[in-house]
Write an enzyme that holds these catalytic residues in place. Structure first.
Site, PDB file in Angstrom:
ATOM      1  N   ARG A 156       2.018  11.431   0.179  1.00 23.33           N
ATOM      2  CA  ARG A 156       0.848  10.637   0.593  1.00 23.33           C
ATOM      3  C   ARG A 156       0.339  11.052   1.970  1.00 23.33           C
ATOM      4  NH1 ARG A 156       1.254   4.299   0.526  1.00 23.33           N
ATOM      5  NH2 ARG A 156       3.276   4.782   1.407  1.00 23.33           N
ATOM      6  N   LYS A 215      -0.697  -0.056  -4.853  1.00 22.97           N
ATOM      7  CA  LYS A 215      -1.417  -1.282  -4.450  1.00 22.97           C
ATOM      8  C   LYS A 215      -2.665  -0.929  -3.626  1.00 22.97           C
ATOM      9  CE  LYS A 215       2.296  -2.928  -2.279  1.00 22.97           C
ATOM     10  NZ  LYS A 215       3.321  -1.883  -2.525  1.00 22.97           N
ATOM     11  N   ARG A 232      13.229   0.677   2.201  1.00 24.79           N
ATOM     12  CA  ARG A 232      12.075  -0.097   1.703  1.00 24.79           C
ATOM     13  C   ARG A 232      12.307  -0.525   0.255  1.00 24.79           C
ATOM     14  NH1 ARG A 232       7.666   4.212   2.913  1.00 24.79           N
ATOM     15  NH2 ARG A 232       6.216   2.765   1.915  1.00 24.79           N
ATOM     16  N   ARG A 247       2.427   8.567   7.124  1.00 23.82           N
ATOM     17  CA  ARG A 247       3.044   7.374   7.701  1.00 23.82           C
ATOM     18  C   ARG A 247       4.463   7.696   8.134  1.00 23.82           C
ATOM     19  NH1 ARG A 247       1.816   2.464   3.619  1.00 23.82           N
ATOM     20  NH2 ARG A 247       3.973   1.974   4.151  1.00 23.82           N
ATOM     21  N   ARG A 257       6.087 -11.288   0.271  1.00 21.34           N
ATOM     22  CA  ARG A 257       7.204 -10.409  -0.052  1.00 21.34           C
ATOM     23  C   ARG A 257       8.543 -11.115  -0.020  1.00 21.34           C
ATOM     24  NH1 ARG A 257       4.515  -5.315   1.686  1.00 21.34           N
ATOM     25  NH2 ARG A 257       6.043  -3.734   1.922  1.00 21.34           N
TER      26      ARG A 257
HETATM   27  P1  AP5 Z   1      -0.493   3.679  -2.458  1.00 18.39           P
HETATM   28  O1  AP5 Z   1      -1.580   3.040  -3.244  1.00 18.39           O
HETATM   29  O2  AP5 Z   1      -0.780   4.066  -1.062  1.00 18.39           O
HETATM   30  O3  AP5 Z   1       0.845   2.800  -2.554  1.00 18.39           O
HETATM   31  P2  AP5 Z   1       1.134   1.299  -2.091  1.00 18.39           P
HETATM   32  O4  AP5 Z   1       1.559   0.519  -3.282  1.00 18.39           O
HETATM   33  O5  AP5 Z   1       0.003   0.765  -1.285  1.00 18.39           O
HETATM   34  O6  AP5 Z   1       2.457   1.574  -1.258  1.00 18.39           O
HETATM   35  P3  AP5 Z   1       2.865   1.251   0.257  1.00 18.39           P
HETATM   36  O7  AP5 Z   1       3.858   2.306   0.625  1.00 18.39           O
HETATM   37  O8  AP5 Z   1       1.670   1.081   1.118  1.00 18.39           O
HETATM   38  O9  AP5 Z   1       3.591  -0.084   0.057  1.00 18.39           O
HETATM   39  P4  AP5 Z   1       4.650  -0.714   0.949  1.00 18.39           P
HETATM   40  O10 AP5 Z   1       4.754  -1.998   0.279  1.00 18.39           O
HETATM   41  O11 AP5 Z   1       5.891   0.049   1.118  1.00 18.39           O
HETATM   42  O12 AP5 Z   1       3.984  -0.643   2.412  1.00 18.39           O
HETATM   43  P5  AP5 Z   1       3.141  -1.692   3.245  1.00 18.39           P
HETATM   44  O13 AP5 Z   1       2.113  -0.943   3.961  1.00 18.39           O
HETATM   45  O14 AP5 Z   1       2.756  -2.847   2.417  1.00 18.39           O
HETATM   46  O15 AP5 Z   1      -0.011   4.974  -3.290  1.00 18.39           O
HETATM   47  C1  AP5 Z   1       1.020   5.812  -2.806  1.00 18.39           C
HETATM   48  C2  AP5 Z   1       0.675   7.280  -3.079  1.00 18.39           C
HETATM   49  O16 AP5 Z   1       0.659   7.506  -4.488  1.00 18.39           O
HETATM   50  C3  AP5 Z   1      -0.712   7.708  -2.573  1.00 18.39           C
HETATM   51  O17 AP5 Z   1      -0.621   9.000  -2.056  1.00 18.39           O
HETATM   52  C4  AP5 Z   1      -1.600   7.674  -3.816  1.00 18.39           C
HETATM   53  O18 AP5 Z   1      -2.635   8.637  -3.741  1.00 18.39           O
HETATM   54  C5  AP5 Z   1      -0.615   7.997  -4.923  1.00 18.39           C
HETATM   55  N1  AP5 Z   1      -0.933   7.280  -6.176  1.00 18.39           N
HETATM   56  C6  AP5 Z   1      -1.415   6.012  -6.318  1.00 18.39           C
HETATM   57  N2  AP5 Z   1      -1.549   5.678  -7.617  1.00 18.39           N
HETATM   58  C7  AP5 Z   1      -1.118   6.772  -8.337  1.00 18.39           C
HETATM   59  C8  AP5 Z   1      -0.989   7.037  -9.746  1.00 18.39           C
HETATM   60  N3  AP5 Z   1      -1.321   6.116 -10.675  1.00 18.39           N
HETATM   61  N4  AP5 Z   1      -0.488   8.242 -10.116  1.00 18.39           N
HETATM   62  C9  AP5 Z   1      -0.118   9.176  -9.168  1.00 18.39           C
HETATM   63  N5  AP5 Z   1      -0.225   8.977  -7.840  1.00 18.39           N
HETATM   64  C10 AP5 Z   1      -0.718   7.777  -7.415  1.00 18.39           C
HETATM   65  O19 AP5 Z   1       4.245  -2.205   4.282  1.00 18.39           O
HETATM   66  C11 AP5 Z   1       4.771  -1.385   5.279  1.00 18.39           C
HETATM   67  C12 AP5 Z   1       5.782  -2.150   6.116  1.00 18.39           C
HETATM   68  O20 AP5 Z   1       5.137  -3.269   6.766  1.00 18.39           O
HETATM   69  C13 AP5 Z   1       6.941  -2.782   5.345  1.00 18.39           C
HETATM   70  O21 AP5 Z   1       8.001  -1.866   5.142  1.00 18.39           O
HETATM   71  C14 AP5 Z   1       7.325  -3.936   6.280  1.00 18.39           C
HETATM   72  O22 AP5 Z   1       8.077  -3.469   7.376  1.00 18.39           O
HETATM   73  C15 AP5 Z   1       5.979  -4.408   6.796  1.00 18.39           C
HETATM   74  N6  AP5 Z   1       5.395  -5.465   5.965  1.00 18.39           N
HETATM   75  C16 AP5 Z   1       4.207  -5.394   5.287  1.00 18.39           C
HETATM   76  N7  AP5 Z   1       3.965  -6.554   4.641  1.00 18.39           N
HETATM   77  C17 AP5 Z   1       5.022  -7.376   4.904  1.00 18.39           C
HETATM   78  C18 AP5 Z   1       5.353  -8.702   4.509  1.00 18.39           C
HETATM   79  N8  AP5 Z   1       4.558  -9.425   3.696  1.00 18.39           N
HETATM   80  N9  AP5 Z   1       6.509  -9.227   4.974  1.00 18.39           N
HETATM   81  C19 AP5 Z   1       7.314  -8.529   5.805  1.00 18.39           C
HETATM   82  N10 AP5 Z   1       7.067  -7.260   6.207  1.00 18.39           N
HETATM   83  C20 AP5 Z   1       5.921  -6.691   5.766  1.00 18.39           C
HETATM   84 ZN    ZN Z   2      -0.184   0.198   0.743  1.00 17.54          ZN
END
Ligand code: AP5
Ligand code: ZN
Length: 214
Positions: A127, A13, A171, A160, A88
């Site tokens: 990552r 994402k 997660r 992270r 979410r």
């Molecule tokens: P990356 O693009 O960074 O992945 P992402 O989808 O952004 O994954 P996140 O881990 O950020 O998502 P998440 O939903 O767990 O965390 P969030 O920050 O939202 O890609 C990952 C890696 O893969 C990178 O190294 C990249 O280079 C590589 N990559 C990308 N595309 C690739 C491809 N095609 N092929 C190969 N490699 C690739 O949330 C964190 C925490 O915040 C949650 O756990 C929760 O506690 C809280 N939170 C956030 N939003 C909410 C909400 N709405 N409600 C409640 N709690 C929330």
């Molecule tokens: Zn992210």
């Protein structure tokens, strides 16, 4: 356009957001990035969110709904936005609909990033991020020019706290239990496109652009 990105941790994402943002001049609102900034700055919001985030659980709906409610009213978001990591839960989706109703607008597209769970461990544990900009790299799939340093600022990259195999399990569980019902919610509204996000980065970008044009 008003676009939602939904998918499991590490599905891409954050990686894909800049390409969409640039093509459509949208603002990128990532609740995870906003919460991490709040934790780092030890704001009241950050203090409330920290424990759940460290444990790989969702923070309360009220906290994240409050952040988004404030953000989408900004003039810079009036042309549209990309929501990365929100909603979410079904409650968050309903609250978002209520906010958009007030503005007389609606969600145009929900991009559902599909990646099998077994690929996500490697994505997440490899990552490295540049905290100030949110840029992310991957030791194998998207290495920085100089190991451990951001390509643009040369500042150090960090991992992270929740990017370890143990926290990833929680997660993923939160995603399957609480977030897959959100996909069903939008399927009923016929706004969902599936993105085959297990492909290489460039192919995923092409698929997203195609789906946003249709
Ligand atoms: P990356 O693009 O960074 O992945 P992402 O989808 O952004 O994954 P996140 O881990 O950020 O998502 P998440 O939903 O767990 O965390 P969030 O920050 O939202 O890609 C990952 C890696 O893969 C990178 O190294 C990249 O280079 C590589 N990559 C990308 N595309 C690739 C491809 N095609 N092929 C190969 N490699 C690739 O949330 C964190 C925490 O915040 C949650 O756990 C929760 O506690 C809280 N939170 C956030 N939003 C909410 C909400 N709405 N409600 C409640 N709690 C929330
Ligand atoms: Zn992210």
């Amino acid at each position: 356009k008003r676009v939602i990105l939904v998918g499991p941790p590490g599905c891409g994402k954050g990686t894909q957001s800049p390409a969409i943002k640039d093509e459509y001049c949208l603002c990128h609102l990532a609740t995870g990035d906003m919460l991490r900034a709040a934790v780092k700055n030890q704001t009241p919001l950050g203090r409330k969110a920290k424990e759940a985030m460290d444990n790989g659980q969702l923070v309360s709906d009220d906290l994240v709904v409050g952040i988004i409610d404030e953000a989408i009213k900004r003039p810079s978001c009036s042309k549209g936005f990309i929501l990365d990591g929100f909603p979410r839960t079904v409650v968050q989706a309903q609250k978002l609909d209520a906010m958009l109703d007030k503005q007389g607008v609606k969600v145009d597209k929900v991009l559902n990033f599909e990646v099998p769970d077994e690929l996500l461990v490697e994505r997440v544990t490899g990552r490295w991020i540049h905290p100030a900009s949110g840029r992310s790299y991957h030791t194998k799939f998207a290495p920085p020019k100089v190991p451990g340093k951001d390509d643009i600022t040369s500042e150090p990259l960090i991992q992270r706290k929740d990017d370890n195999p143990e926290t990833l399990k929680s997660r993923l569980q939160a995603f399957h239990q609480q977030t897959t019902p959100v996909i069903d919610y939008y399927l009923k509204k016929k706004v969902v496109s599936t993105i085959h996000a297990e492909k290489v980065q460039g192919e995923v970008t092409a698929e997203i652009k195609k789906s946003l044009r249709s």
